[in-house]
Design a protein around this motif. Structure first.
Motif, mmCIF file in Angstrom:
data_model
loop_
_atom_site.group_PDB
_atom_site.id
_atom_site.type_symbol
_atom_site.label_atom_id
_atom_site.label_comp_id
_atom_site.label_asym_id
_atom_site.label_seq_id
_atom_site.Cartn_x
_atom_site.Cartn_y
_atom_site.Cartn_z
ATOM 1 N N VAL A 5 0.694 -1.340 0.327
ATOM 2 C CA VAL A 5 -0.168 0.268 -0.022
ATOM 3 C C VAL A 5 0.834 0.969 0.109
ATOM 4 O O VAL A 5 1.740 0.888 0.984
ATOM 5 N N LYS A 6 0.845 1.593 -0.843
ATOM 6 C CA LYS A 6 1.449 3.205 -0.726
ATOM 7 C C LYS A 6 0.787 3.929 -0.434
ATOM 8 O O LYS A 6 -0.143 4.446 -0.325
ATOM 9 N N TYR A 7 1.014 4.831 0.455
ATOM 10 C CA TYR A 7 0.243 6.029 1.449
ATOM 11 C C TYR A 7 0.865 7.505 1.520
ATOM 12 O O TYR A 7 2.214 7.939 1.851
ATOM 13 N N ALA A 19 -5.158 11.512 2.206
ATOM 14 C CA ALA A 19 -5.166 10.296 3.422
ATOM 15 C C ALA A 19 -3.769 10.792 4.940
ATOM 16 O O ALA A 19 -4.289 10.043 6.041
ATOM 17 N N MET A 20 -3.326 11.158 4.043
ATOM 18 C CA MET A 20 -2.112 11.324 5.021
ATOM 19 C C MET A 20 -1.714 12.331 5.564
ATOM 20 O O MET A 20 -1.334 12.792 6.792
ATOM 21 N N SER A 43 -6.355 9.160 8.307
ATOM 22 C CA SER A 43 -5.543 9.284 8.807
ATOM 23 C C SER A 43 -5.580 7.941 9.961
ATOM 24 O O SER A 43 -4.803 6.881 10.190
ATOM 25 N N PHE A 84 -7.297 5.473 8.211
ATOM 26 C CA PHE A 84 -6.095 4.179 7.500
ATOM 27 C C PHE A 84 -5.371 3.149 8.258
ATOM 28 O O PHE A 84 -5.168 2.128 8.106
ATOM 29 N N VAL A 110 3.157 -1.545 4.420
ATOM 30 C CA VAL A 110 3.356 0.679 3.952
ATOM 31 C C VAL A 110 4.575 0.532 3.416
ATOM 32 O O VAL A 110 5.367 0.868 4.124
ATOM 33 N N HIS A 117 5.549 5.069 2.263
ATOM 34 C CA HIS A 117 4.675 6.603 1.900
ATOM 35 C C HIS A 117 5.267 6.969 1.366
ATOM 36 O O HIS A 117 6.851 6.973 1.293
ATOM 37 N N ILE A 172 3.625 7.199 11.615
ATOM 38 C CA ILE A 172 2.085 6.396 10.785
ATOM 39 C C ILE A 172 2.907 5.046 11.713
ATOM 40 O O ILE A 172 1.361 4.529 11.912
ATOM 41 N N LEU A 219 -3.053 5.286 -2.891
ATOM 42 C CA LEU A 219 -3.337 5.935 -2.444
ATOM 43 C C LEU A 219 -3.212 7.276 -4.008
ATOM 44 O O LEU A 219 -2.315 8.193 -3.432
ATOM 45 N N GLY A 247 -7.787 7.980 -1.877
ATOM 46 C CA GLY A 247 -7.703 8.488 -0.592
ATOM 47 C C GLY A 247 -8.544 9.162 0.625
ATOM 48 O O GLY A 247 -7.887 9.551 0.719
#
Length: 302
Positions: free
Chosen positions: A36-38, A42-43, A49, A52, A68, A70, A116, A221, A279
């Motif tokens: 999962v690319k965060y 969303a971040m 967050s 997520f 994850v 990021h 995170i 995302l 996201g």
């Protein structure tokens, strides 16, 4: 003594129906790896967050192995401004000199990564933060870009500094995590052949990891609904061949192009499916994984 009404509340019945719908997907994906690319909205949003983090913990709880990866471009930019270090971009990539790469590593591997990790742990998971330098997870080389001079028509090599691209993913460390309760959270920092530190685009790093691990899903995302056609309608599912055509005929433009290319690269290197997800949607990972509706755009092999 406790009592309750004989009539079951509609909300409870809806919850039971949702769990029933999710069960086949839980069985199908148990033991599989999701990369999962965060990043993006969303971040940056506290509520999203937190959701997520809850989604990642739930994926791990039902037997899926989430990894994850990021980004952190806006946070890097703010830190460079505070330190009065100027930076520029070429094709969306931050030109990274020796001074800048130190800040990039500090922000990505330090503050963002640990934030995170803390959120996932607060949601009941067991997350550990690492970078691509740990265990030589991401071996990288200098990324080269060229540009054609409009006057002379001569192609010039652009120097992006310590911007890198993955050349090899060492899956050993991640395979160890997969057999435990640990959820890895990876900062996209690579290590060069001579020990150099390279700043790697987070989408690119996630795609390389997904391909190397033959992941069941690569999930990117973004801050858009997914891939859109020329009418602006969401494309829910598309093949590699069709995705390449969208780039060629300029239906896909701007930042969507490298995301599509990342998905294609992952699929051509043994990932099963790639998803570009919005996201901004609450619990978008669960929506995509455990419902018939799904979310965003799925790219699959031809």
């Amino acid at each position: 003594m406790k009592t309750r009404e004989l009539k079951t509340p509609a909300a409870w019945l809806k919850t039971v129906a949702t769990l029933s719908e999710a069960l086949p997907y839980m069985r199908e994906f148990a033991g599989e790896t999701f990369v999962v690319k965060y990043g993006g909205h969303a971040m940056g949003d506290a509520k999203l967050s937190r959701q997520f983090a809850e989604d990642i913990v739930l994926l791990k709880q039902v037997g899926i192995n989430p990894i994850v990866v990021h980004g952190g471009g806006p946070q890097i930019g703010k830190m460079l401004e505070r330190l009065k270090i100027k930076s520029s971009f070429v094709d969306g990539l931050r030109v990274t000199d020796a001074a800048t790469v130190e800040i990039v590593e500090m922000v990505l591997s330090g503050s963002i990564n640990k934030q995170i990790v803390s959120e996932i742990n607060a949601a009941g998971g067991m997350a550990i933060g690492i970078s691509g330098k740990d265990g030589q997870l991401i071996e990288a080389r200098k990324l080269r870009r060229t540009a054609r001079d409009p006057d002379s028509n001569i192609e010039k090599i652009l120097d992006l500094g310590f911007v890198g691209e993955p050349v090899r993913i060492n899956p050993t460390l991640l395979q160890e995590f997969a057999e435990s309760n640990i959820i890895p959270v990876i900062a996209p920092i690579g290590i060069g052949a001579n020990g150099e530190t390279f700043n790697i685009n987070a989408d690119t790093a996630a795609g390389a990891i997904a391909g190397a691990l033959a992941a069941e899903k690569l999930m990117i995302l973004t801050d858009v609904a997914g891939i859109l056609n020329k009418k602006g309608d969401l494309i829910s599912e598309i093949s590699i061949r069709e995705a390449k055509k969208l780039i060629k005929d300029k239906t896909a433009t701007g930042g969507m192009i490298p995301k599509i290319e990342t998905c294609i690269h992952a699929l051509e290197n043994d990932a099963e499916a790639a998803h570009i997800l919005d996201g901004r949607l609450p619990h978008v990972l669960l929506l995509e994984t455990f419902t018939k509706y799904g979310a965003g755009t799925m790219i699959h092999r031809d």
